[in-house]
Design an enzyme around this catalytic site. Structure first.
Site, short mmCIF file in Angstrom:
data_model
loop_
_atom_site.label_atom_id
_atom_site.label_comp_id
_atom_site.label_asym_id
_atom_site.label_seq_id
_atom_site.Cartn_x
_atom_site.Cartn_y
_atom_site.Cartn_z
N ASN A 99 0.86 7.10 5.41
CA ASN A 99 0.91 5.68 5.73
C ASN A 99 0.88 4.81 4.48
O ASN A 99 1.56 3.78 4.40
CB ASN A 99 -0.25 5.30 6.64
N ASP A 112 -8.56 -1.08 -1.42
CA ASP A 112 -8.39 -0.66 -0.03
C ASP A 112 -6.94 -1.00 0.36
O ASP A 112 -6.25 -1.74 -0.36
CB ASP A 112 -9.39 -1.41 0.85
N ASP A 163 -5.44 -1.11 4.28
CA ASP A 163 -5.24 -1.84 5.53
C ASP A 163 -6.10 -3.10 5.58
O ASP A 163 -7.33 -3.03 5.51
CB ASP A 163 -5.56 -0.94 6.72
#
Length: 260
Positions: A129, A10, A12
């Site tokens: 991002n 993952d 964030d």
């Protein structure tokens, strides 16, 4: 040598502590730029994190708090526009060096590469991002270390649905039993487990520490560094001061008794 072929990460809260001082600040900058008096403080943003996906988070805030909206603007269109602006502000924060990798992350990534373990990402964030974070994480060419970057806007349903993990597995060409997942949240854990991954390591942060992780193989407060031990909140680490490939191998063997 190791009983797994890939680690799926993952982003964030896991690769980097991006939420409180990254995404939250970028959301607020986008609101101010749009002339909105919305401001997500640390506590309220923690509650909003129960909704996965930035655009979905804005939509949930509009639906739940019913703030004043610009005249003639549909909520869905506003959420899309604000999320696009937020991504630009977030990229600027990253470029300024405001967000770095969590302790132990780069150590484990380097060890995996040296051992021939493949690396992938499964995230609800956007590819833009992710690439912005990796480009400014302090390690040249870091994005190229990840063979697969599966992002939220590539699938129909975001975490806790398993879609993004299933996409990562498909593009890796591997079964779930050949992979380890590293996550930071309960929705991420549910997504990985629903995709069939037996071994999920949770590295909690301030926002996720109080969540329930009973289905995780290991829950720690970070990955640690030599001389910087981690606290084990659930599971076993075999007395190691930090999480390494040997620890991950032990976890896989514990969940797959057929592996010697």
């Amino acid at each position: 040598m190791y009983p797994f072929e890939a680690i799926i990460w993952d982003v964030d809260g896991t690769l980097a502590d991006t939420e409180r001082d990254g995404h939250r600040r970028a959301f607020n900058a986008a609101f101010a730029e749009a002339g909105l008096d919305w401001c997500w403080d640390v506590a309220s943003y923690g509650e909003l994190l129960e909704v996965t996906g930035g655009r979905e988070r804005i939509a949930a805030f509009i639906a739940g708090h019913r703030p004043a909206l610009p005249a003639g603007v549909e909520p869905e269109a506003l959420a899309v526009r604000l999320h696009r602006a937020k991504s630009h502000h977030y990229a600027r924060l990253l470029a300024a060096g405001a967000i770095g990798l969590r302790p132990g992350v780069l150590r484990l990534l380097r060890a995996a590469r040296a051992a021939g373990i493949r690396l992938a990402i499964a995230t609800t964030s956007t590819p833009e991002n992710v690439h912005a974070l990796l480009a400014h994480a302090g390690e040249p060419g870091l994005a190229e270390w990840f063979e697969v970057i599966a992002a939220g806007d590539m699938v129909a349903n975001k975490k806790p649905a398993p879609d993004v993990y299933l996409l990562a597995l498909e593009r890796l060409g591997l079964g779930a039993d050949a992979c380890v997942a590293v996550e930071d949240s309960a929705p991420g854990l549910r997504a990985a487990r629903a995709a069939g991954l037996e071994t999920v390591v949770i590295t909690v942060n301030d926002y996720t520490r109080g969540q329930t992780f009973g289905d995780a193989a290991l829950v720690v407060d970070g990955l640690g560094e030599p001389g910087m031990p981690v606290s084990v909140l659930h599971g076993r680490l075999g007395g190691r001061a930090h999480v390494d490939l040997a620890a991950l191998a032990d976890l896989v063997r514990a969940h797959h008794p057929e592996i010697s």
